[in-house]
Every structure is written in C-alpha cells, then in structure tokens.
Motif scaffolding. Structure first.
Motif, PDB file in Angstrom:
ATOM      1  N   GLY A  42       0.892  -1.178  -0.104  1.00  0.00           N
ATOM      2  CA  GLY A  42      -0.295  -0.337   0.055  1.00  0.00           C
ATOM      3  C   GLY A  42       1.134   0.892  -0.336  1.00  0.00           C
ATOM      4  N   LYS A  43       2.367   0.986  -0.578  1.00  0.00           N
ATOM      5  CA  LYS A  43       3.013   2.131  -0.195  1.00  0.00           C
ATOM      6  C   LYS A  43       3.918   2.812  -1.398  1.00  0.00           C
ATOM      7  N   GLN A  44       4.797   3.229  -1.493  1.00  0.00           N
ATOM      8  CA  GLN A  44       5.160   3.860  -2.632  1.00  0.00           C
ATOM      9  C   GLN A  44       6.565   3.588  -2.481  1.00  0.00           C
ATOM     10  N   ARG A  45       7.386   2.885  -2.950  1.00  0.00           N
ATOM     11  CA  ARG A  45       9.102   2.562  -3.521  1.00  0.00           C
ATOM     12  C   ARG A  45       9.189   3.743  -2.815  1.00  0.00           C
ATOM     13  N   GLU A  46      10.763   3.254  -2.081  1.00  0.00           N
ATOM     14  CA  GLU A  46      11.452   4.673  -1.193  1.00  0.00           C
ATOM     15  C   GLU A  46      12.745   4.329  -1.475  1.00  0.00           C
ATOM     16  N   LEU A  47      13.199   5.132  -1.442  1.00  0.00           N
ATOM     17  CA  LEU A  47      15.124   4.943  -0.721  1.00  0.00           C
ATOM     18  C   LEU A  47      15.074   4.417   0.440  1.00  0.00           C
ATOM     19  N   VAL A  48      16.097   3.501   0.523  1.00  0.00           N
ATOM     20  CA  VAL A  48      17.042   2.740   1.268  1.00  0.00           C
ATOM     21  C   VAL A  48      18.545   3.121   1.179  1.00  0.00           C
ATOM     22  N   ALA A  49      18.579   2.827  -0.086  1.00  0.00           N
ATOM     23  CA  ALA A  49      19.962   3.869   0.459  1.00  0.00           C
ATOM     24  C   ALA A  49      21.064   3.473  -0.944  1.00  0.00           C
ATOM     25  N   THR A  50      21.950   4.052  -1.394  1.00  0.00           N
ATOM     26  CA  THR A  50      22.473   4.186  -2.848  1.00  0.00           C
ATOM     27  C   THR A  50      24.064   4.209  -2.343  1.00  0.00           C
ATOM     28  N   MET A  51      24.889   3.707  -3.540  1.00  0.00           N
ATOM     29  CA  MET A  51      26.223   4.042  -3.308  1.00  0.00           C
ATOM     30  C   MET A  51      26.969   3.635  -4.623  1.00  0.00           C
ATOM     31  N   SER A  52      27.409   5.082  -5.301  1.00  0.00           N
ATOM     32  CA  SER A  52      27.798   5.464  -6.824  1.00  0.00           C
ATOM     33  C   SER A  52      29.025   4.483  -6.848  1.00  0.00           C
ATOM     34  N   SER A  53      29.402   4.049  -7.911  1.00  0.00           N
ATOM     35  CA  SER A  53      30.746   3.982  -8.107  1.00  0.00           C
ATOM     36  C   SER A  53      32.081   4.134  -7.489  1.00  0.00           C
ATOM     37  N   GLY A  54      32.169   5.523  -7.315  1.00  0.00           N
ATOM     38  CA  GLY A  54      33.357   6.664  -7.064  1.00  0.00           C
ATOM     39  C   GLY A  54      32.795   6.185  -5.352  1.00  0.00           C
ATOM     40  N   GLY A  55      31.888   5.997  -4.850  1.00  0.00           N
ATOM     41  CA  GLY A  55      31.734   5.803  -3.317  1.00  0.00           C
ATOM     42  C   GLY A  55      31.001   6.567  -2.684  1.00  0.00           C
ATOM     43  N   GLY A  56      30.130   7.855  -3.965  1.00  0.00           N
ATOM     44  CA  GLY A  56      28.910   8.234  -2.613  1.00  0.00           C
ATOM     45  C   GLY A  56      28.611   7.598  -2.132  1.00  0.00           C
ATOM     46  N   ARG A  66      22.080   1.825  10.848  1.00  0.00           N
ATOM     47  CA  ARG A  66      21.745   0.706  10.795  1.00  0.00           C
ATOM     48  C   ARG A  66      21.901   0.187   9.779  1.00  0.00           C
ATOM     49  N   PHE A  67      21.858   0.556   8.484  1.00  0.00           N
ATOM     50  CA  PHE A  67      21.618  -0.161   7.635  1.00  0.00           C
ATOM     51  C   PHE A  67      23.263   0.569   7.153  1.00  0.00           C
ATOM     52  N   THR A  68      23.517  -0.639   6.530  1.00  0.00           N
ATOM     53  CA  THR A  68      25.119   0.172   6.105  1.00  0.00           C
ATOM     54  C   THR A  68      25.845  -0.731   4.106  1.00  0.00           C
ATOM     55  N   ILE A  69      25.262  -0.450   3.117  1.00  0.00           N
ATOM     56  CA  ILE A  69      25.436  -0.194   1.908  1.00  0.00           C
ATOM     57  C   ILE A  69      27.083  -0.128   1.221  1.00  0.00           C
ATOM     58  N   SER A  70      27.081  -1.311   0.199  1.00  0.00           N
ATOM     59  CA  SER A  70      29.069  -1.673   0.290  1.00  0.00           C
ATOM     60  C   SER A  70      28.601  -2.087  -1.205  1.00  0.00           C
ATOM     61  N   ARG A  71      30.218  -2.099  -1.580  1.00  0.00           N
ATOM     62  CA  ARG A  71      30.044  -2.407  -3.336  1.00  0.00           C
ATOM     63  C   ARG A  71      31.317  -3.662  -3.746  1.00  0.00           C
ATOM     64  N   ASP A  72      31.257  -4.309  -4.741  1.00  0.00           N
ATOM     65  CA  ASP A  72      32.468  -4.475  -5.287  1.00  0.00           C
ATOM     66  C   ASP A  72      32.084  -4.492  -6.707  1.00  0.00           C
ATOM     67  N   ASN A  73      32.978  -3.722  -6.915  1.00  0.00           N
ATOM     68  CA  ASN A  73      32.568  -3.076  -7.843  1.00  0.00           C
ATOM     69  C   ASN A  73      33.250  -3.744  -9.184  1.00  0.00           C
ATOM     70  N   ALA A  74      34.561  -4.703  -8.913  1.00  0.00           N
ATOM     71  CA  ALA A  74      34.814  -5.849  -9.449  1.00  0.00           C
ATOM     72  C   ALA A  74      34.286  -6.769 -10.352  1.00  0.00           C
ATOM     73  N   LYS A  75      32.844  -7.385  -9.226  1.00  0.00           N
ATOM     74  CA  LYS A  75      31.824  -8.463  -8.785  1.00  0.00           C
ATOM     75  C   LYS A  75      30.684  -7.500  -9.750  1.00  0.00           C
ATOM     76  N   ASN A  76      30.446  -6.684  -9.938  1.00  0.00           N
ATOM     77  CA  ASN A  76      29.662  -5.647 -10.154  1.00  0.00           C
ATOM     78  C   ASN A  76      28.377  -6.199  -9.484  1.00  0.00           C
ATOM     79  N   THR A  77      28.864  -6.323  -7.478  1.00  0.00           N
ATOM     80  CA  THR A  77      27.721  -6.549  -6.901  1.00  0.00           C
ATOM     81  C   THR A  77      27.892  -5.135  -5.519  1.00  0.00           C
ATOM     82  N   VAL A  78      26.488  -5.453  -4.983  1.00  0.00           N
ATOM     83  CA  VAL A  78      26.087  -4.061  -3.902  1.00  0.00           C
ATOM     84  C   VAL A  78      25.226  -4.954  -2.779  1.00  0.00           C
TER      85      VAL A  78
END
Length: 120
Positions: A42-56, A66-78
């Motif tokens: 019943g709710k709209q989709r909302e932002l949780v967290a994003t991370m740019s390829s440069g680390g922003g 409470r939440f932590t986003i991270s990514r592995d650019n070599a594996k194209n994985t977040v």
C-alpha cells in the motif's frame, strides 16, 4: 540488457540482522549508482540506500545508523547489511542500477525484489 539478481531476504525477529546481495550481469555503465529501494504494501517505493561507483553514499533517514551499503565494483555487486531490524522495515527490497548522470532510479534497471519480513 542488464539483469540484477538479489538474494538474502527472509523472516527475522525484531532486533535481528539480514544481509542482502545484488549482482549485476554486466557493467553496462562505467560510472553508476547501485542501491536499494523498498516497497511496503500500500505504499510507494522508497529509497533505502545508494552508493556510486566512486563511493558516494546516500541513506534514508529511517535507516541511518542501522543499515550499511557496500559494493564490490569488480564483481558488479552491491550489498546491504541491515542491523537492529524493526517491523516497519518489512517490505520488498529492490536492487537498482542506473547511470551516474540519471536523476531517477526509474531510468535504470531493477531486480525482481526480495521479501524482508520483521516479525516476532
């Protein structure tokens, strides 16, 4: 065409933790933003967290600390590490990939979604 495959959702008690993963089938954008959005019934989709390829980083106020986003650019994985989960975190969590110059996530690619349920 890019495919995003999510994993790691499930049922957890309040105060518990989960880790979500999202792997992109290719690095279609040399510079990009990968992240997580969620949609509760019943709710709209909302932002949780994003991370740019440069680390922003960008977090919703409701998940900061409470939440932590991270990514592995070599594996194209977040990843999304979710701690101290609350019932209000219950939603379908969607992975998103878009070009870094794209203003809206809707101009990018979406995963199929993974259910996160926080309940005792």
């Amino acid at each position: 065409q890019v495919q995003l495959v999510e994993s790691g959702g499930g049922l957890v008690q309040p105060g518990g933790s989960l880790r979500l993963s999202c792997a992109a089938s290719s690095s279609i954008f040399s510079t990009n933003i990968m992240g997580w959005y969620r949609q509760a019934p019943g709710k709209q989709r909302e932002l949780v967290a994003t991370m740019s390829s440069g680390g922003g980083l960008n977090y919703a106020d409701s998940v900061k600390g409470r939440f932590t986003i991270s990514r592995d650019n070599a594996k194209n994985t977040v990843y999304l590490e979710m701690n101290n989960l609350k019932p209000e975190d219950t939603a379908i969590y969607f992975c998103n990939l878009r070009a870094i110059f794209a203003v809206s996530p809707w101009s990018g690619y979406w995963g199929q979604g993974t259910q996160v349920t926080v309940s005792s």
